[in-house]
Design a protein around this motif. Structure first.
Motif, PDB file in Angstrom:
ATOM      1  N   UNK A  82       0.817  -1.214   0.000  1.00  0.00           N
ATOM      2  CA  UNK A  82       0.000   0.000   0.000  1.00  0.00           C
ATOM      3  C   UNK A  82       0.852   1.267   0.000  1.00  0.00           C
ATOM      4  N   UNK A  83       1.436   1.556  -1.152  1.00  0.00           N
ATOM      5  CA  UNK A  83       2.318   2.722  -1.234  1.00  0.00           C
ATOM      6  C   UNK A  83       1.597   4.020  -0.914  1.00  0.00           C
ATOM      7  N   UNK A  84       0.378   4.140  -1.403  1.00  0.00           N
ATOM      8  CA  UNK A  84      -0.332   5.416  -1.261  1.00  0.00           C
ATOM      9  C   UNK A  84      -0.466   5.833   0.202  1.00  0.00           C
ATOM     10  N   UNK A  85      -0.820   4.881   1.061  1.00  0.00           N
ATOM     11  CA  UNK A  85      -1.023   5.271   2.459  1.00  0.00           C
ATOM     12  C   UNK A  85       0.313   5.569   3.139  1.00  0.00           C
ATOM     13  N   UNK A  86       1.390   4.889   2.685  1.00  0.00           N
ATOM     14  CA  UNK A  86       2.702   5.180   3.266  1.00  0.00           C
ATOM     15  C   UNK A  86       3.183   6.568   2.862  1.00  0.00           C
ATOM     16  N   UNK A 103      10.748   8.845  -0.366  1.00  0.00           N
ATOM     17  CA  UNK A 103      10.138   7.827   0.491  1.00  0.00           C
ATOM     18  C   UNK A 103      10.454   6.447  -0.092  1.00  0.00           C
ATOM     19  N   UNK A 104      11.042   5.602   0.735  1.00  0.00           N
ATOM     20  CA  UNK A 104      11.311   4.217   0.350  1.00  0.00           C
ATOM     21  C   UNK A 104      10.438   3.303   1.199  1.00  0.00           C
ATOM     22  N   UNK A 105       9.919   2.230   0.585  1.00  0.00           N
ATOM     23  CA  UNK A 105       9.192   1.223   1.348  1.00  0.00           C
ATOM     24  C   UNK A 105       9.768  -0.122   0.966  1.00  0.00           C
ATOM     25  N   UNK A 106      10.145  -0.893   1.952  1.00  0.00           N
ATOM     26  CA  UNK A 106      10.769  -2.197   1.712  1.00  0.00           C
ATOM     27  C   UNK A 106      11.824  -2.136   0.621  1.00  0.00           C
ATOM     28  N   UNK A 179      17.300  17.550   3.478  1.00  0.00           N
ATOM     29  CA  UNK A 179      16.754  16.559   2.560  1.00  0.00           C
ATOM     30  C   UNK A 179      16.169  15.458   3.445  1.00  0.00           C
ATOM     31  N   UNK A 180      14.880  15.178   3.254  1.00  0.00           N
ATOM     32  CA  UNK A 180      14.208  14.185   4.094  1.00  0.00           C
ATOM     33  C   UNK A 180      14.112  12.852   3.376  1.00  0.00           C
ATOM     34  N   UNK A 181      14.364  11.786   4.118  1.00  0.00           N
ATOM     35  CA  UNK A 181      14.249  10.452   3.533  1.00  0.00           C
ATOM     36  C   UNK A 181      13.502   9.550   4.507  1.00  0.00           C
ATOM     37  N   UNK A 182      12.364   9.035   4.049  1.00  0.00           N
ATOM     38  CA  UNK A 182      11.629   8.069   4.868  1.00  0.00           C
ATOM     39  C   UNK A 182      11.964   6.653   4.417  1.00  0.00           C
ATOM     40  N   UNK A 183      12.141   5.771   5.396  1.00  0.00           N
ATOM     41  CA  UNK A 183      12.376   4.359   5.084  1.00  0.00           C
ATOM     42  C   UNK A 183      11.349   3.534   5.835  1.00  0.00           C
ATOM     43  N   UNK A 184      10.417   2.947   5.110  1.00  0.00           N
ATOM     44  CA  UNK A 184       9.428   2.074   5.755  1.00  0.00           C
ATOM     45  C   UNK A 184       9.861   0.624   5.597  1.00  0.00           C
TER      46      UNK A 184
END
Lengths: 450, 252
Positions: A82-86, A103-106, A179-184
């Motif tokens: 569910x990329x959109x909600x992340x 934004x990175x997820x897995x 620079x912001x980076x999210x890692x889920x």
């Protein structure tokens, strides 16, 4: 003159050899990446297989709960569904002023926004940077050969398909906005490999914030991250890691390698709020005259969380300075480990180096271990190191209560202030407010999980 | 309904030693009373006992804030009931900004679910800081940390102005102040004098009372009030010294 102050060896207990995973964690076809990189991945994998799982005989793992690194059934993470909600989560709550947001997820890029990057700056996901700027990456990527005990994790990282950013600010390129980076990360037994590579060339200035969060609670995940920071002559880097993973299952390893060159200044901040187990290694080398490294940490441990932090302030040239200021607030049965060494190498005269670790114990059962260390092989050196552990003073609580603030709130405010002293040392009012708010949010949930 | 801060036959001990030995006095709303006394007479103990400090044990007597028995309340409840103590040695709270501290104190006075109006709060705080000649940078600084003696005392008065108590006790607020700071602090207190508020000013020296003119002066010695009079009593005391108290006023 040589002064060596290091803790005594602990009794040897051998752990059985384990196999964490049997195939290299490579998930993407790396056809576009340079040959040197693929060779490095293969070599890293061989090295990973050879290296033993850390044991108590290793001084760098003293006091660590080695049960935490008995991994079985690890696998490279599959795409998050569910990329959109992340993306919504990451963008809903962020400092208003930023240069770019990824934004990175897995381990996969799911979102990028570039708002205000100065001309000449490169800010790309690492896999794209390897394809487009291979030679530029190569000079700074996984160059550090020493570790503070995490060599097996570093080798695993080197063998893996990586996520994360390559940030390169050429000569004179300056941005005050971060620079912001999210890692889920999420999914049972899933592995992710964030890498953050930041280069500030001569007189460049850059700020990068990594935020680590879980997709859902109560999944066993492992992050094996490496951060490489290089600041050349007069360059300035601020790097902050806000680790806010699920405290139910998530494990997080982060190895930071900093090289500060001539008159360069690097600030590093670790904020740990989440995860069941965290291992931070922060290796800071001041390689040329006038280099300065400042390392700050604010950690709020609750439940049975364990935060294990190992640091080195390595002074390798004259007139270098460094300051380390770590704060742990501990509740319930949580544990923290701080092991820090100041090493003033031969010839690094006129060095000023300081190291402080303070622990605030909010429970009788919490355990804070501190091992400050000092090794001086030069002259005209000013060094101090110290660690303290204690509870909130009754007089402080009394003062707040005398102004009408209930005792429980008073304790909360004082503990927040205690951690805030470390956050305060970073640059950027908005960023600090963002970090402080994250700490405050965890405090409001402390009572629920108690 | 009573309209006073009334202390009756108060006895208190610290570490088993009796310090307050049957102290009685009453500050009606609208009045300013001063307590003077030599070192060791128990002045600061009295203030700490009223605030509810745990090191002190009340063995007899009562402290009534209007119709509320202060001694039955928790420390924070006393403050919210309208009692204020300006400390002689205000504590430092590292990492907690002055603004956040004051805001939390105001928040504690609101019903559950209500939030402090931040804009109005800052406006009010800045106004009062201006009155006290406090630089605005103090809002962001940690409570009392690195403050000079005078800055700490001003900060106490700022808190009093923001919390608007019914009764305020000032414990040796003048100690360690230069004359300019003393005037500013006194001015802060004077602007808060009102028919709705009572003050009890504890001091060792008469000097403060030149700037905050009291309605009544009490002389304290050995845990009791041994003489009560008008503002001239302070001058007499200053002139004759505390020896006069111990030699002539103490009943044999």
């Amino acid at each position: 003159m040589s002064i060596v102050l290091t803790p005594m060896e602990e009794t040897i207990t051998l752990e059985p050899t384990e196999v964490w995973l049997s195939n290299p964690p490579v998930t993407e076809s790396d056809a576009a990446t340079p040959i040197w990189y693929r060779e490095l991945q293969e070599k890293s994998w061989e090295r990973f297989k050879e290296l033993p799982v850390p044991t108590r005989t290793n001084q760098h793992w003293r006091f660590a709960d080695l049960k935490m690194i008995r991994f079985a059934d690890l696998a490279s993470a599959a795409s998050a569904s569910d990329s959109a909600s992340l993306i919504a989560r990451a963008t809903a709550n962020r400092p208003a002023d930023f240069a770019a947001h990824f934004v990175f997820a897995n381990n996969r890029l799911i979102h990028s926004e570039i708002v205000d990057l100065p001309a000449g700056a490169i800010c790309l996901p690492l896999n794209e940077a390897l394809a487009a700027h291979g030679d530029l990456v190569r000079g700074h990527f996984l160059q550090e050969t020493q570790t503070l005990g995490g060599d097996k994790f570093a080798a695993l990282h080197g063998a893996a398909t990586l996520s994360g950013l390559f940030v390169h600010f050429p000569k004179g390129c300056v941005s005050e906005k971060p620079i912001l980076v999210h890692h889920f990360s999420g999914g049972e037994g899933q592995l992710t490999f964030p890498h953050t590579l930041v280069v500030a060339e001569d007189n460049a200035a850059v700020s990068v914030v990594d935020v680590f969060e879980s997709i859902t609670v109560s999944e066993q995940t492992l992050t094996v991250g490496v951060v490489d920071l290089t600041a050349d002559r007069g360059g300035r880097i601020q790097y902050v890691s806000l680790q806010n993973l699920s405290d139910n299952g998530a494990k997080h390893v982060q190895i930071n390698n900093t090289r500060a060159g001539r008159d360069a200044a690097v600030k590093v901040g670790f904020i740990n709020l989440g995860a069941a187990w965290v291992r931070n290694e922060s290796l800071n080398r001041m390689t040329d005259t006038g280099a300065d490294c400042q390392i700050f940490s604010a950690n709020l441990a609750n439940g049975i969380q364990e935060y294990d932090q190992r640091t080195l302030q390595s002074h390798e040239a004259q007139h270098t300075t460094s300051d380390l200021f770590f704060k742990n607030a501990l509740y319930n049965k949580s544990r923290t480990i701080f092991s820090g060494l100041i090493h003033v190498k031969p010839g690094a005269h006129h060095t000023d180096s300081f190291q402080t670790c303070r622990n605030l114990l909010g429970s009788e059962e919490a355990e804070a271990n501190s091992m400050p260390g000092l090794e001086i092989d030069a002259d005209q050196v000013k060094c101090s190191h110290g660690s303290t552990s204690g509870q909130i003073s009754d007089e402080e609580i009394f003062y707040l209560q005398a102004r009408g603030i209930p005792a429980d709130d008073a304790r909360k405010i004082i503990s927040l202030g205690f951690l805030n002293e470390s956050i305060e040392k970073l640059e950027g009012d908005e960023l600090k407010a963002y970090l402080f708010a994250a700490v405050e949010r965890k405090f409001t949930h402390l009572d629920e999980s108690a | 309904m009573s309209q006073s801060l009334k202390i009756e036959n108060l006895h208190a001990t610290v570490d088993g030693i009796e310090i307050l030995k049957g102290l009685t006095l009453e500050v009606p709303k609208g009045e300013v009373h001063a307590i003077m006394g030599p070192n060791g007479s128990g002045k600061s103990t009295l203030s700490k006992v009223m605030a509810g400090h745990e090191d002190y044990t009340v063995t007899a007597g009562s402290v009534m804030l209007d119709d509320i028995n202060l001694l039955e309340l928790e420390i924070d409840e006393r403050s919210r009931a309208g009692f204020f103590l300006a400390f002689q040695y205000p504590h430092e709270i590292p990492g907690v900004s002055n603004a956040n501290f004051l805001r939390a104190a105001r928040q504690a006075r609101l019903p559950k679910g209500e939030e402090v109006d931040a804009v109005a709060f800052y406006k009010e705080m800045y106004l009062k800081m201006d009155e006290l000649g406090m630089d605005r940078k103090f809002t962001g600084r940690s409570v009392n940390e690195g403050f000079s003696g005078g800055e700490k005392k001003r900060n106490e008065i700022l808190q009093m102005m923001m919390l608007e108590p019914k009764y305020a006790v000032l414990d040796e607020t003048d100690s360690g102040l230069d004359i300019d700071a003393l005037k500013v602090v006194a001015e802060g207190v004077n602007t808060m004098r009102s028919p709705e508020r009572g003050f009890l000013i504890i001091t060792h020296y008469q000097r403060l009372l030149d700037y905050i003119v009291p309605d009544v002066v009490h002389v304290m010695f050995d845990g009791r009030i041994i003489k009560t009079g008008g503002k001239d009593l302070a001058l007499e005391l200053e002139e004759k010294g505390y020896d006069w108290v111990t030699k002539e006023l103490v009943p044999a």
